[in-house]
Scaffold this active site. Sequence first.
Site, PDB file in Angstrom:
ATOM      1  N   SER A  49       2.159   6.144  -4.154  1.00 27.90           N
ATOM      2  CA  SER A  49       2.172   4.687  -4.281  1.00 27.90           C
ATOM      3  C   SER A  49       3.051   4.029  -3.232  1.00 27.90           C
ATOM      4  O   SER A  49       2.893   2.839  -2.933  1.00 27.90           O
ATOM      5  CB  SER A  49       2.643   4.293  -5.679  1.00 27.90           C
ATOM      6  OG  SER A  49       3.919   4.849  -5.958  1.00 27.90           O
ATOM      7  N   HIS A  50       3.985   4.785  -2.642  1.00 31.92           N
ATOM      8  CA  HIS A  50       4.885   4.238  -1.641  1.00 31.92           C
ATOM      9  C   HIS A  50       4.474   4.636  -0.218  1.00 31.92           C
ATOM     10  O   HIS A  50       5.228   4.419   0.726  1.00 31.92           O
ATOM     11  CB  HIS A  50       6.316   4.713  -1.895  1.00 31.92           C
ATOM     12  CG  HIS A  50       6.935   4.120  -3.119  1.00 31.92           C
ATOM     13  ND1 HIS A  50       6.455   4.375  -4.387  1.00 31.92           N
ATOM     14  CD2 HIS A  50       7.991   3.286  -3.287  1.00 31.92           C
ATOM     15  CE1 HIS A  50       7.194   3.727  -5.270  1.00 31.92           C
ATOM     16  NE2 HIS A  50       8.129   3.056  -4.630  1.00 31.92           N
ATOM     17  N   ASP A 190       3.160   2.269  -9.098  1.00 35.88           N
ATOM     18  CA  ASP A 190       2.393   3.250  -9.868  1.00 35.88           C
ATOM     19  C   ASP A 190       1.462   2.549 -10.852  1.00 35.88           C
ATOM     20  O   ASP A 190       0.363   3.030 -11.139  1.00 35.88           O
ATOM     21  CB  ASP A 190       3.340   4.198 -10.607  1.00 35.88           C
ATOM     22  CG  ASP A 190       4.060   5.139  -9.666  1.00 35.88           C
ATOM     23  OD1 ASP A 190       3.427   5.598  -8.702  1.00 35.88           O
ATOM     24  OD2 ASP A 190       5.254   5.407  -9.877  1.00 35.88           O
TER      25      ASP A 190
END
Length: 337
Positions: A49-50, A190
């Site tokens: 997600s990052h 997330d």
Amino acid sequence: MTEISTRHLLLDEVRTFAKSYLVKAGMNAAGSDVLANLVMMSERDGPRSHGLRMLPVYAQSFASGYANPDAMPKIERTAPGVLRADADNGYFQIAAEMARDDLIAMARENGIAALTCANSHHLGAMRFDTEPLAEAGLVALGVVNSLSMVVPHGGVRPVFGTNPMSFACPRDGASPVVWDQASSVVALMDVKMAAAEGHDLPRAGGLDTSGQPSTDPNAILETRSLLPFGEHKGAAIAFMVEILGAALAGGTLSVNNEDREAHGALNVKGGATLIAIDPSRFGNASFNDYVTRVCAEIEGNGAARVPGDGRLGKRAEATSTGIAVSTALLAELGFEG
């Protein structure tokens, strides 16, 4: 769960593409190198997600004028063991990389040293801020506050950010122990990724429109109200991060969202603090043996594992063979490789 079509990319391809994307978004050479490497490491180790999904967020922050793509951070030493950074309205990781050598040297000189940073943005996993310090033989703790979306235990509206923290320490004969975590049950990105991939969260991570705990990522995104992990315990840690991050560094409090909202941004310009400790200066010559013993007691203890070690298997596999990336995401990003 919706089946996802993927494409295989090597880590160098991820880094190269991220670099080109950020340069097109207006970033200078030095800053784009730092963030491109951060994107690659996030895809390599997790959280995904990052990683590549964060590129449009970086670009939006520059296009809106909220963040400075040509930031030139300034670092000053305000006390024998304290560095203070002004990130020039850029991303914290750029300032942290500039300050790292001095922070390490000061920790070795004084036994402990800290870096605070304001006028900055932070959108990556904090483990990448602390791991280099552990690789240098230091114990590290990092915190940063973020935009308010975590409801204090028993409360009805967000006060804290997800307010992540990270810890790292050296480990004889192996990679450092490194972990990071949000103060919330789940990080916002997330939740966004679960919504994009069409599945629920594994456990209730936020409130729905009726104020009830929910696993539905779309319902949580509508309220933007996340739950603290461990109820009152997580809320207490979020409070601690708010003080060590925003208050100590002079960053924006999580609840001060006016500037962020005006620019449609995902983050407040929070404060970040890194603390580096040289264990050799604290009088216990057996420090490394203690770390080894604790890790040994965890390993082989049923299904338990040393905190953060799950990333090491992912790292080895991704370094060797690359990663699978959603073709829909690549199309959204304009990947043509």
